[in-house]
Enzyme design. Structure first.
Site, PDB file in Angstrom:
ATOM      1  N   PRO A 257      -5.270  -6.878  -1.396  1.00  0.00           N
ATOM      2  CA  PRO A 257      -5.993  -6.856  -0.120  1.00  0.00           C
ATOM      3  C   PRO A 257      -6.969  -5.682  -0.068  1.00  0.00           C
ATOM      4  O   PRO A 257      -6.654  -4.578  -0.515  1.00  0.00           O
ATOM      5  CB  PRO A 257      -4.868  -6.696   0.904  1.00  0.00           C
ATOM      6  CG  PRO A 257      -3.664  -7.283   0.238  1.00  0.00           C
ATOM      7  CD  PRO A 257      -3.809  -6.919  -1.201  1.00  0.00           C
TER       8      PRO A 257
ATOM      9  N   LYS B 171      -6.899   1.515   2.088  1.00  0.00           N
ATOM     10  CA  LYS B 171      -5.964   0.413   1.904  1.00  0.00           C
ATOM     11  C   LYS B 171      -4.550   0.796   2.316  1.00  0.00           C
ATOM     12  O   LYS B 171      -3.599   0.060   2.030  1.00  0.00           O
ATOM     13  CB  LYS B 171      -5.974  -0.033   0.440  1.00  0.00           C
ATOM     14  CG  LYS B 171      -7.326  -0.542  -0.043  1.00  0.00           C
ATOM     15  CD  LYS B 171      -7.234  -1.005  -1.480  1.00  0.00           C
ATOM     16  CE  LYS B 171      -8.582  -1.447  -2.011  1.00  0.00           C
ATOM     17  NZ  LYS B 171      -8.500  -1.958  -3.390  1.00  0.00           N
TER      18      LYS B 171
END
Length: 275
Positions: free
Chosen positions: A2, A51
């Site tokens: 992601p 992240k």
């Protein structure tokens, strides 16, 4: 893995569910923190940093998590929540539950010591303190290829293989160009492109860099090896980039971006998923 926009949206959803609410359950299934008792603590906020996810509590502790390749936080009705073998964190309020599935990292740190887990990061592309000039300076001083430099979170935080490939393609830059060979204008334009793409991406569940959300039309080069370039018609390719122990995939068009990468043997490549 992601990317920053996905993590940003995850933080927003967690914050909506937990901010201002007391934890009725905090089950952390991770070595070193499995005995930490946070039940009864109230969530101040949940924010992203690149992240990374930071779940701040009024006890002055922060639950830090990272999704890595396959992780996700799933929010569900507390009464219906059912942890399973892939659950690494189970947080619950009276109304909502958050299940951290297949997390790649999980820590509990003092909030005033968050730098121990995120202090190594460069400017957060989607952060309130985003510093484009500093990000460009970090890239210039990286001493590596521009593709590898974009993926190094210590230069700027939140960029993964998707946005690195798409930004370099949009700027017509070869991913294997040494950062020292790029002009200040090129680096500033690239950093601006990265920021604009991620900023658009965080506002939609479909990560599109082309402007289209139709299946198969969302990206210029990422995951399109073996298929025609949308700009010139040549074949998009994929090759590895970065230091030996941290190599990542890089999709690119050799015609639009200045030739084959040094790790690309030039052999024909079939579209991903096809034999």
């Amino acid at each position: 893995m992601p990317e920053g926009d996905t993590v940003w949206r995850t933080a927003q959803r967690l914050n909506q569910a937990f901010a201002g609410e007391s934890l009725t359950r905090a089950d952390l299934r991770w070595p070193g923190v499995s005995t930490v008792d946070l039940a009864g603590d109230t969530t101040i906020e949940v924010v992203s940093r690149g992240k990374h996810l930071l779940h701040r509590l009024d006890s002055d502790y922060t639950i830090h998590s990272h999704l890595r390749m396959e992780g996700q936080w799933r929010i569900t009705d507390a009464a219906a929540a059912r942890p399973d073998a892939q659950t690494r964190a189970f947080l619950s309020t009276v109304r909502w539950a958050g299940l951290g599935q297949r997390l790649g990292m999980l820590d509990v740190v003092r909030t005033d010591a968050e730098s121990t887990v995120v202090g190594h990061l460069g400017p957060d592309v989607l952060g309130p303190d985003w510093d484009a000039a500093q990000a460009a300076a970090n890239l210039a001083a990286a001493g590596t290829t521009i593709g590898a430099a974009l993926l190094d979170q210590s230069n700027l935080a939140g960029v993964g293989t998707l946005y690195a490939a798409e930004s370099l393609f949009a700027e017509r830059l070869n991913p294997w160009t040494p950062t020292g060979e790029l002009t200040d204008t090129q680096l500033a334009s690239l950093v601006d492109r990265v920021h604009r793409l991620l900023d658009v991406g965080r506002r939609s569940v479909v990560q599109s860099t082309t402007g289209s959300t139709r299946r198969g039309e969302t990206h210029w080069v990422h995951a399109r090896s073996g298929l025609p370039c949308r700009r010139c018609g040549d074949t998009v390719r994929v090759a590895m980039i970065g230091p030996p122990t941290r190599q990542r995939t890089m999709f690119y068009c050799p015609t639009c971006q200045g030739g084959l990468g040094p790790t690309d043997d030039g052999r024909p490549q079939r579209p991903l998923g096809r034999r």
